[in-house]
Write a protein that holds these residues in place. Sequence first.
Motif, PDB file in Angstrom:
ATOM      1  N   TYR A   1      54.106  35.876  48.245  1.00  0.00           N
ATOM      2  CA  TYR A   1      53.565  37.131  47.703  1.00  0.00           C
ATOM      3  C   TYR A   1      52.120  36.893  47.274  1.00  0.00           C
ATOM      4  O   TYR A   1      51.797  35.858  46.678  1.00  0.00           O
ATOM      5  CB  TYR A   1      54.407  37.602  46.508  1.00  0.00           C
ATOM      6  CG  TYR A   1      54.310  39.088  46.268  1.00  0.00           C
ATOM      7  CD1 TYR A   1      55.118  39.973  46.963  1.00  0.00           C
ATOM      8  CD2 TYR A   1      53.395  39.602  45.360  1.00  0.00           C
ATOM      9  CE1 TYR A   1      55.026  41.350  46.760  1.00  0.00           C
ATOM     10  CE2 TYR A   1      53.298  40.972  45.147  1.00  0.00           C
ATOM     11  CZ  TYR A   1      54.117  41.829  45.848  1.00  0.00           C
ATOM     12  OH  TYR A   1      54.017  43.191  45.654  1.00  0.00           O
ATOM     13  N   ALA A   2      51.278  37.850  47.583  1.00  0.00           N
ATOM     14  CA  ALA A   2      49.848  37.702  47.302  1.00  0.00           C
ATOM     15  C   ALA A   2      49.584  37.705  45.800  1.00  0.00           C
ATOM     16  O   ALA A   2      50.185  38.495  45.057  1.00  0.00           O
ATOM     17  CB  ALA A   2      49.065  38.835  47.960  1.00  0.00           C
ATOM     18  N   PRO A   3      48.677  36.844  45.316  1.00  0.00           N
ATOM     19  CA  PRO A   3      48.249  36.934  43.917  1.00  0.00           C
ATOM     20  C   PRO A   3      47.751  38.334  43.613  1.00  0.00           C
ATOM     21  O   PRO A   3      46.920  38.881  44.344  1.00  0.00           O
ATOM     22  CB  PRO A   3      47.113  35.897  43.845  1.00  0.00           C
ATOM     23  CG  PRO A   3      47.438  34.912  44.923  1.00  0.00           C
ATOM     24  CD  PRO A   3      48.034  35.729  46.035  1.00  0.00           C
ATOM     25  N   THR A   4      48.282  38.923  42.563  1.00  0.00           N
ATOM     26  CA  THR A   4      48.091  40.350  42.299  1.00  0.00           C
ATOM     27  C   THR A   4      47.466  40.583  40.931  1.00  0.00           C
ATOM     28  O   THR A   4      47.815  39.896  39.962  1.00  0.00           O
ATOM     29  CB  THR A   4      49.451  41.079  42.389  1.00  0.00           C
ATOM     30  OG1 THR A   4      49.981  40.906  43.715  1.00  0.00           O
ATOM     31  CG2 THR A   4      49.310  42.564  42.085  1.00  0.00           C
ATOM     32  N   VAL A   5      46.568  41.555  40.870  1.00  0.00           N
ATOM     33  CA  VAL A   5      45.951  41.948  39.610  1.00  0.00           C
ATOM     34  C   VAL A   5      46.090  43.456  39.440  1.00  0.00           C
ATOM     35  O   VAL A   5      45.696  44.231  40.318  1.00  0.00           O
ATOM     36  CB  VAL A   5      44.456  41.562  39.558  1.00  0.00           C
ATOM     37  CG1 VAL A   5      43.825  42.057  38.256  1.00  0.00           C
ATOM     38  CG2 VAL A   5      44.290  40.047  39.687  1.00  0.00           C
ATOM     39  N   LEU A   6      46.661  43.866  38.326  1.00  0.00           N
ATOM     40  CA  LEU A   6      46.737  45.273  37.933  1.00  0.00           C
ATOM     41  C   LEU A   6      45.845  45.482  36.722  1.00  0.00           C
ATOM     42  O   LEU A   6      45.798  44.634  35.828  1.00  0.00           O
ATOM     43  CB  LEU A   6      48.169  45.664  37.573  1.00  0.00           C
ATOM     44  CG  LEU A   6      49.208  45.700  38.691  1.00  0.00           C
ATOM     45  CD1 LEU A   6      50.610  45.816  38.095  1.00  0.00           C
ATOM     46  CD2 LEU A   6      48.945  46.871  39.631  1.00  0.00           C
ATOM     47  N   ALA A   7      45.151  46.609  36.681  1.00  0.00           N
ATOM     48  CA  ALA A   7      44.280  46.912  35.541  1.00  0.00           C
ATOM     49  C   ALA A   7      44.635  48.265  34.946  1.00  0.00           C
ATOM     50  O   ALA A   7      45.146  49.154  35.643  1.00  0.00           O
ATOM     51  CB  ALA A   7      42.812  46.895  35.967  1.00  0.00           C
ATOM     52  N   ASP A   8      44.351  48.397  33.663  1.00  0.00           N
ATOM     53  CA  ASP A   8      44.542  49.673  32.948  1.00  0.00           C
ATOM     54  C   ASP A   8      45.974  50.193  33.117  1.00  0.00           C
ATOM     55  O   ASP A   8      46.205  51.325  33.530  1.00  0.00           O
ATOM     56  CB  ASP A   8      43.520  50.716  33.421  1.00  0.00           C
ATOM     57  CG  ASP A   8      42.090  50.208  33.311  1.00  0.00           C
ATOM     58  OD1 ASP A   8      41.772  49.576  32.286  1.00  0.00           O
ATOM     59  OD2 ASP A   8      41.302  50.412  34.245  1.00  0.00           O
ATOM     60  N   VAL A   9      46.921  49.349  32.765  1.00  0.00           N
ATOM     61  CA  VAL A   9      48.337  49.669  32.941  1.00  0.00           C
ATOM     62  C   VAL A   9      48.878  50.336  31.686  1.00  0.00           C
ATOM     63  O   VAL A   9      48.727  49.806  30.576  1.00  0.00           O
ATOM     64  CB  VAL A   9      49.145  48.388  33.242  1.00  0.00           C
ATOM     65  CG1 VAL A   9      50.611  48.725  33.469  1.00  0.00           C
ATOM     66  CG2 VAL A   9      48.569  47.667  34.456  1.00  0.00           C
ATOM     67  N   PRO A  10      49.514  51.503  31.821  1.00  0.00           N
ATOM     68  CA  PRO A  10      50.062  52.193  30.645  1.00  0.00           C
ATOM     69  C   PRO A  10      51.132  51.357  29.952  1.00  0.00           C
ATOM     70  O   PRO A  10      51.845  50.569  30.587  1.00  0.00           O
ATOM     71  CB  PRO A  10      50.664  53.473  31.220  1.00  0.00           C
ATOM     72  CG  PRO A  10      49.998  53.662  32.540  1.00  0.00           C
ATOM     73  CD  PRO A  10      49.686  52.291  33.054  1.00  0.00           C
TER      74      PRO A  10
END
Length: 291
Positions: A177-186
Amino acid sequence: MINCFVDAGVPAGVVNLVFGVPAEISEYLIPHPTIRKISFTGSTPVGKHLASLAGLHMKRATMELGGHAPVLVFDDADIEATIALTVQHKFRNAGQVCVSPTRFLVQDSVADRFIDGFASAAEQIKVGDGLDPNSQMGALANDRRIPALERMIEDAVDRGARLVTGGRRIGNKGYFYAPTVLADVPQDALIMNDEPFGPVAVINRVASVDAALTEANRLPFGLAAYAFTGSSETASRLREGVRSGMLTINHLGLALPEVPFGGLGDSGYGTEGGSEAVEAYLDTRFVTQKL
């Protein structure tokens, strides 16, 4: 590992390895009168069940359970150095580590810089066969982890989060699985409340030390926490205010054999490291005699 003990000459019966259905093994061994101490490393739900079994028989237990480690990053920190350290730590073992940094709480004024730098570094990670010396991140543990991550990421995006990078399976062979970045997550997103246990970093903005502490302490977990600041005053507030069994400030100082390793709340109790770890295996007795 057990073969290493055998090869080293440890007598038969001192160290034992049992294969089988975990629930059947634990439900037999924990009540058994021969067993006097339980130590478990794993998920919070399973840990609670095993602790209840141990409690029924008044047996001591060390529980090193799940976490949801916050990373508090303030505008007076060395941002580039912080990114380099935390990217390495976040994607170690594809994020499948109980103390893996997950909720990044970054002060507003440096948040965009941090997100861009972190995502760029994540994209440079070479994902591949763990036996390949050129690989920097290997596979997930099993096929169940991929749909679990997909569900969390989809839920976050549906609620308004921004997928900065990753968010996809790599190939159709193995569990990469690709290294993942999420931003501004509720705050109500699944990934903000349940440990992803995978290569996903959540980066949110905070306005102040107080806001960072509030979010860091919001969940019932309290295993590991990380903080980066150039202010001794801020560091002092964090030492007093962060509710976790372990806190490392401006470096990665956890999981050394000579220091305690354990959590608070739903992250368990007891320690697996340091001289304190031995105490759970000892009986304290008091004898007095008058001659």
